[in-house]
Design an enzyme around this catalytic site. Structure first.
Site, PDB file in Angstrom:
ATOM      1  N   ASP A 246      -7.952  -3.824  -0.925  1.00  0.00           N
ATOM      2  CA  ASP A 246      -8.507  -4.233  -2.203  1.00  0.00           C
ATOM      3  C   ASP A 246      -8.245  -5.851  -2.605  1.00  0.00           C
ATOM      4  OD1 ASP A 246      -8.642  -1.544  -2.988  1.00  0.00           O
ATOM      5  OD2 ASP A 246      -6.530  -1.227  -3.156  1.00  0.00           O
TER       6      ASP A 246
ATOM      7  N   HIS B 195       0.850  -1.060   0.011  1.00  0.00           N
ATOM      8  CA  HIS B 195      -0.061  -0.068  -0.153  1.00  0.00           C
ATOM      9  C   HIS B 195       0.840   1.285  -0.081  1.00  0.00           C
ATOM     10  CE1 HIS B 195      -2.996   3.001   1.310  1.00  0.00           C
ATOM     11  NE2 HIS B 195      -3.969   2.158   0.928  1.00  0.00           N
TER      12      HIS B 195
END
Length: 432
Positions: free
Chosen positions: A367, A310
């Site tokens: 995600d 991330h």
């Protein structure tokens, strides 16, 4: 050269000192206030992607990428995901405090009272081609809704803002479900006001007028948690877009529609769709997870694992931590037997145990898990970003409202370092 003193930062350039005040946040983060740099010194900063630039002070969401923390209005995301409902979190973000029991009941009643769309909007849905992407329909319909509520456009009128936030929260699931039904050629399903927020959305998405639709409470709760985890995430691309559009005093509907278009990009809201595309690619190539893990480790191979690591979190994404356990429970409850989900679980095992991933902190992010769960709940890939938008809506509205109420807000107007031609003489067209 940089030199700090109490409340100030001094920068020396070409033997000249430039001193700027510093601003300290409640968690100890320090910002350098350069708002007078151009006015006082005729200079600007160059910061691609604004990765080192704060455009506002905000009291809504705190993110600490080093320690893996996420809080809404001071409340840990772990507690909100475990104990709160999505409307409760929306109220918190928009109004600043958790609602009392009476306030929450009144808020939920307000939402139920505004779930219907004006019937004239159905003609707009019918005008889109059947293959239209639901995100395109969603953003267009959100902007179009503003034409039905022009009396609520004044961003300085407290009652107008309140009415706009309620209508957007109430109607967006209806818009999203209509967009989906349009894409598959099924009749639109009107909302049921006897259902809670997430259950009502599931009913409009998957119900049919010819037969009853039973809502699994586990599925409804899973959707509620997913929406909570996406509700806000500080000054990301779409939220910054909402603020930038709103800084011109554009109405809330138009500002949110701008945020939706920013979210639509594959580098932002499309990331969980990219995870499913990657899993599909691996499945179609025989499902050999080890082969693709090796490809990901090969720096000369263009293949990249989607849904790992991330930009902000340098440790585990706290939202992914919540969804990891939640995903296992949901998949077990639903009895899902999907080859893509099996591949995802094998990739997850590699990421959590393989030294290559652990040393680089390439853990599965939100995600990765949200794509798995959305798929297991029956949502098509093209709806993933729409679901993200529904979840992010209260954060967008809270950020817009905070910006409007901030006396320091100015219309957004980034500067540039010009790199084009110097002055040139015009040559007539027949002489060129």
């Amino acid at each position: 050269m940089f030199k700090t003193s109490d409340g100030e930062l001094t920068v020396t350039h070409d033997d000249q000192d430039y001193t700027f005040p510093t601003v300290t946040g409640t968690e100890g983060d320090v910002g350098v206030d350069i708002s007078r740099l151009r006015g006082d010194h005729k200079k600007i900063t160059l910061d691609y992607g604004f990765a080192n630039t704060a455009a506002c002070r905000s009291s809504i969401t705190y993110v600490n990428g080093e320690t893996g923390e996420l809080r809404y209005r001071g409340y840990r995301i772990e507690d909100l995901a475990a104990k709160a409902t999505f409307p409760e979190v929306a109220y918190l973000l928009i109004n600043g405090e958790l609602p009392t029991k009476v306030e929450l009941e009144e808020y939920e009643a307000e939402l139920r009272g505004h779930t219907l769309l004006n019937e004239e909007m159905k003609a707009m849905f019918d005008a889109f081609p059947r293959g239209a992407h639901p995100m395109g329909i969603l953003s267009a319909a959100t902007a179009a809704m503003s034409t039905f509520y022009e009396r609520y456009h004044d961003p300085r009128d407290e009652e107008s803002v309140k009415e706009s936030t309620v209508r957007l929260m109430a109607k967006l699931p209806t818009v999203a479900s209509f967009a989906y039904k349009k894409s598959i050629g099924q009749p639109y399903m009107y909302p049921r006001n006897d259902l809670d927020y997430s259950s009502n959305f599931l009913y409009m998405m998957f119900g049919l007028p010819v037969e009853p639709y039973e809502i699994d409470p586990v599925v409804a709760r899973a959707l509620d948690v997913l929406l909570i985890l996406h509700a806000d995430h500080e000054q990301n691309c779409s939220t910054s877009t909402v603020r930038l559009v709103g800084s011109s005093e554009a109405n809330l509907f138009a500002s949110v529609a701008g945020g939706m278009n920013a979210l639509w990009g594959p580098l932002h809201g499309g990331a969980n769709s990219a995870v499913i595309a990657m899993l599909t690619q691996i499945d179609q190539d025989g499902g050999d997870v080890d082969k693709y893990v090796a490809k990901a480790k090969d720096k000369d191979d263009p293949f990249r694992l989607m849904g790992f690591g991330h930009r902000v979190y340098k440790n585990f994404d706290p939202r992914a931590t919540i969804l990891k356990d939640f995903a296992a429970d949901v998949l077990e409850r639903l009895g899902v037997n999907d080859p893509l989900l099996n591949i995802a679980l094998k990739l997850e095992e590699h990421a959590l145990t393989d030294d290559y991933f652990v040393e680089r902190k390439l853990y599965p992010n939100v995600d990765f898990y949200s794509g798995m769960i959305f798929r297991s709940l029956g949502f098509p890939v093209r709806m993933f970003t729409v679901l993200f938008a529904i979840g992010r809506l209260p954060g967008w509205m809270a950020q817009w409202k905070e910006m409007i109420e901030d006396p320091n807000t100015r219309i957004g107007r980034p500067r540039q370092v010009y790199a084009g031609y110097q002055e040139r003489e015009y040559t007539a067209v027949d002489e060129r």
